[in-house]
Design a protein around this motif. Structure first.
Motif, PDB file in Angstrom:
ATOM      1  N   ARG A  13       4.718  14.365   1.103  1.00 61.43           N
ATOM      2  CA  ARG A  13       4.647  13.290   2.097  1.00 61.43           C
ATOM      3  C   ARG A  13       3.935  12.067   1.535  1.00 61.43           C
ATOM      4  NH1 ARG A  13       4.163  15.456   8.036  1.00 61.43           N
ATOM      5  NH2 ARG A  13       4.450  13.246   8.251  1.00 61.43           N
ATOM      6  N   ILE A  14       4.628  10.914   1.616  1.00 55.52           N
ATOM      7  CA  ILE A  14       4.089   9.639   1.146  1.00 55.52           C
ATOM      8  C   ILE A  14       4.346   8.582   2.212  1.00 55.52           C
ATOM      9  CG2 ILE A  14       4.187   7.877  -0.660  1.00 55.52           C
ATOM     10  CD1 ILE A  14       5.497   9.971  -2.463  1.00 55.52           C
ATOM     11  N   LEU A  15       3.388   7.698   2.419  1.00 55.48           N
ATOM     12  CA  LEU A  15       3.562   6.540   3.292  1.00 55.48           C
ATOM     13  C   LEU A  15       3.502   5.283   2.443  1.00 55.48           C
ATOM     14  CD1 LEU A  15       1.259   7.411   6.315  1.00 55.48           C
ATOM     15  CD2 LEU A  15       3.747   7.576   6.206  1.00 55.48           C
ATOM     16  N   ALA A  16       4.293   4.284   2.818  1.00 55.12           N
ATOM     17  CA  ALA A  16       4.291   2.991   2.133  1.00 55.12           C
ATOM     18  C   ALA A  16       4.296   1.889   3.184  1.00 55.12           C
ATOM     19  CB  ALA A  16       5.505   2.859   1.229  1.00 55.12           C
ATOM     20  N   VAL A  17       3.567   0.801   2.907  1.00 56.60           N
ATOM     21  CA  VAL A  17       3.486  -0.335   3.827  1.00 56.60           C
ATOM     22  C   VAL A  17       3.949  -1.591   3.096  1.00 56.60           C
ATOM     23  CG1 VAL A  17       1.984  -1.718   5.290  1.00 56.60           C
ATOM     24  CG2 VAL A  17       1.552   0.737   5.026  1.00 56.60           C
ATOM     25  N   SER A  18       4.859  -2.330   3.730  1.00 54.87           N
ATOM     26  CA  SER A  18       5.377  -3.559   3.119  1.00 54.87           C
ATOM     27  C   SER A  18       4.516  -4.751   3.527  1.00 54.87           C
ATOM     28  CB  SER A  18       6.823  -3.802   3.550  1.00 54.87           C
ATOM     29  OG  SER A  18       6.852  -4.308   4.877  1.00 54.87           O
ATOM     30  N   ASN A  19       4.752  -5.879   2.881  1.00 52.86           N
ATOM     31  CA  ASN A  19       4.025  -7.106   3.207  1.00 52.86           C
ATOM     32  C   ASN A  19       4.403  -7.650   4.582  1.00 52.86           C
ATOM     33  OD1 ASN A  19       6.605  -7.828   2.233  1.00 52.86           O
ATOM     34  ND2 ASN A  19       5.892  -9.879   1.747  1.00 52.86           N
ATOM     35  N   LYS A  20       5.460  -7.121   5.178  1.00 53.98           N
ATOM     36  CA  LYS A  20       5.865  -7.529   6.526  1.00 53.98           C
ATOM     37  C   LYS A  20       5.332  -6.573   7.590  1.00 53.98           C
ATOM     38  CE  LYS A  20       9.953  -9.856   4.885  1.00 53.98           C
ATOM     39  NZ  LYS A  20      11.406  -9.952   4.918  1.00 53.98           N
ATOM     40  N   GLY A  21       4.474  -5.642   7.169  1.00 55.10           N
ATOM     41  CA  GLY A  21       3.880  -4.702   8.108  1.00 55.10           C
ATOM     42  C   GLY A  21       4.730  -3.490   8.423  1.00 55.10           C
ATOM     43  N   GLN A  22       5.855  -3.349   7.750  1.00 55.22           N
ATOM     44  CA  GLN A  22       6.702  -2.181   7.972  1.00 55.22           C
ATOM     45  C   GLN A  22       6.057  -0.958   7.329  1.00 55.22           C
ATOM     46  OE1 GLN A  22      10.028  -4.381   6.155  1.00 55.22           O
ATOM     47  NE2 GLN A  22      11.264  -3.389   7.743  1.00 55.22           N
ATOM     48  N   VAL A  23       6.158   0.167   8.009  1.00 59.03           N
ATOM     49  CA  VAL A  23       5.649   1.423   7.484  1.00 59.03           C
ATOM     50  C   VAL A  23       6.829   2.341   7.227  1.00 59.03           C
ATOM     51  CG1 VAL A  23       4.184   3.419   7.934  1.00 59.03           C
ATOM     52  CG2 VAL A  23       3.485   1.156   8.747  1.00 59.03           C
ATOM     53  N   PHE A  24       6.876   2.887   6.021  1.00 63.37           N
ATOM     54  CA  PHE A  24       7.942   3.794   5.621  1.00 63.37           C
ATOM     55  C   PHE A  24       7.333   5.138   5.271  1.00 63.37           C
ATOM     56  CE2 PHE A  24       9.200  -0.512   4.501  1.00 63.37           C
ATOM     57  CZ  PHE A  24      10.422  -0.618   5.141  1.00 63.37           C
ATOM     58  N   ALA A  25       8.079   6.199   5.539  1.00 61.83           N
ATOM     59  CA  ALA A  25       7.589   7.544   5.257  1.00 61.83           C
ATOM     60  C   ALA A  25       8.618   8.322   4.454  1.00 61.83           C
ATOM     61  CB  ALA A  25       7.290   8.280   6.552  1.00 61.83           C
ATOM     62  N   GLU A  64       0.837  -1.199   0.000  1.00 59.98           N
ATOM     63  CA  GLU A  64       0.000   0.000   0.000  1.00 59.98           C
ATOM     64  C   GLU A  64       0.870   1.246   0.000  1.00 59.98           C
ATOM     65  OE1 GLU A  64      -3.339   0.188  -0.052  1.00 59.98           O
ATOM     66  OE2 GLU A  64      -3.642  -1.976   0.044  1.00 59.98           O
ATOM     67  N   MET A  65       0.349   2.304  -0.624  1.00 58.88           N
ATOM     68  CA  MET A  65       0.985   3.609  -0.577  1.00 58.88           C
ATOM     69  C   MET A  65      -0.108   4.662  -0.528  1.00 58.88           C
ATOM     70  SD  MET A  65       4.085   3.293  -3.343  1.00 58.88           S
ATOM     71  CE  MET A  65       4.409   5.028  -3.318  1.00 58.88           C
ATOM     72  N   ALA A  66       0.222   5.783   0.106  1.00 57.78           N
ATOM     73  CA  ALA A  66      -0.728   6.887   0.151  1.00 57.78           C
ATOM     74  C   ALA A  66       0.037   8.200   0.212  1.00 57.78           C
ATOM     75  CB  ALA A  66      -1.635   6.757   1.369  1.00 57.78           C
ATOM     76  N   ALA A  67      -0.438   9.175  -0.547  1.00 57.72           N
ATOM     77  CA  ALA A  67       0.131  10.526  -0.515  1.00 57.72           C
ATOM     78  C   ALA A  67      -0.769  11.395   0.351  1.00 57.72           C
ATOM     79  CB  ALA A  67       0.222  11.093  -1.926  1.00 57.72           C
ATOM     80  N   SER A  68      -0.176  12.311   1.061  1.00 57.20           N
ATOM     81  CA  SER A  68      -0.941  13.226   1.900  1.00 57.20           C
ATOM     82  C   SER A  68      -1.781  14.145   1.023  1.00 57.20           C
ATOM     83  CB  SER A  68      -0.004  14.069   2.760  1.00 57.20           C
ATOM     84  OG  SER A  68      -0.712  15.130   3.377  1.00 57.20           O
ATOM     85  N   PRO A  69      -3.049  14.329   1.356  1.00 56.62           N
ATOM     86  CA  PRO A  69      -3.871  15.267   0.586  1.00 56.62           C
ATOM     87  C   PRO A  69      -3.508  16.722   0.880  1.00 56.62           C
ATOM     88  CG  PRO A  69      -5.133  14.356   2.405  1.00 56.62           C
ATOM     89  CD  PRO A  69      -3.804  13.640   2.385  1.00 56.62           C
ATOM     90  N   HIS A  70      -2.726  16.943   1.949  1.00 58.57           N
ATOM     91  CA  HIS A  70      -2.366  18.298   2.363  1.00 58.57           C
ATOM     92  C   HIS A  70      -0.945  18.682   1.983  1.00 58.57           C
ATOM     93  CE1 HIS A  70      -6.100  18.246   4.549  1.00 58.57           C
ATOM     94  NE2 HIS A  70      -5.725  17.116   5.124  1.00 58.57           N
ATOM     95  N   ASP A  71      -0.090  17.695   1.735  1.00 61.15           N
ATOM     96  CA  ASP A  71       1.312  17.954   1.423  1.00 61.15           C
ATOM     97  C   ASP A  71       1.800  16.885   0.448  1.00 61.15           C
ATOM     98  OD1 ASP A  71       4.044  18.380   1.304  1.00 61.15           O
ATOM     99  OD2 ASP A  71       4.350  18.306   3.470  1.00 61.15           O
TER     100      ASP A  71
END
Length: 82
Positions: free
Chosen positions: A59-71, A49-56
């Motif tokens: 800023r992007i978040l990404a989630v790996s198949n191991k549950g890790q969250v990256f920013a 999964e990935m998501a970009a901030s609607p306000h900035d």
């Protein structure tokens, strides 16, 4: 190339007009030419999964198949483990 190898998968975050960041089974990849060429961001592993901030848009978040969250705070150029 990256697209021809079939590694392109969802999600894809359009950060700017020609800058794209894609989550793949081989990690995160970025393109600065609208998707013609791709390079690894150095983040390996399957990205679910990935998501970009609607306000900035920087800023992007990404989630790996191991549950890790990256920013990323710079349109996906660099990443930190959350």
């Amino acid at each position: 190339g990256f697209l021809e190898e079939g590694r392109m998968g969802l999600p894809l975050v359009p950060c700017r007009t020609r800058w794209l960041v894609a989550g793949t089974v081989a990690g995160l990849h970025a393109s600065n030419d609208g998707g013609n060429t791709w390079t690894s961001t150095g983040l390996n592993g399957r990205i679910l999964e990935m998501a970009a901030s609607p306000h900035d848009a920087n800023r992007i978040l990404a989630v790996s198949n191991k549950g890790q969250v990256f920013a990323s705070r710079d349109n996906g150029r660099t990443w930190t483990d959350k």
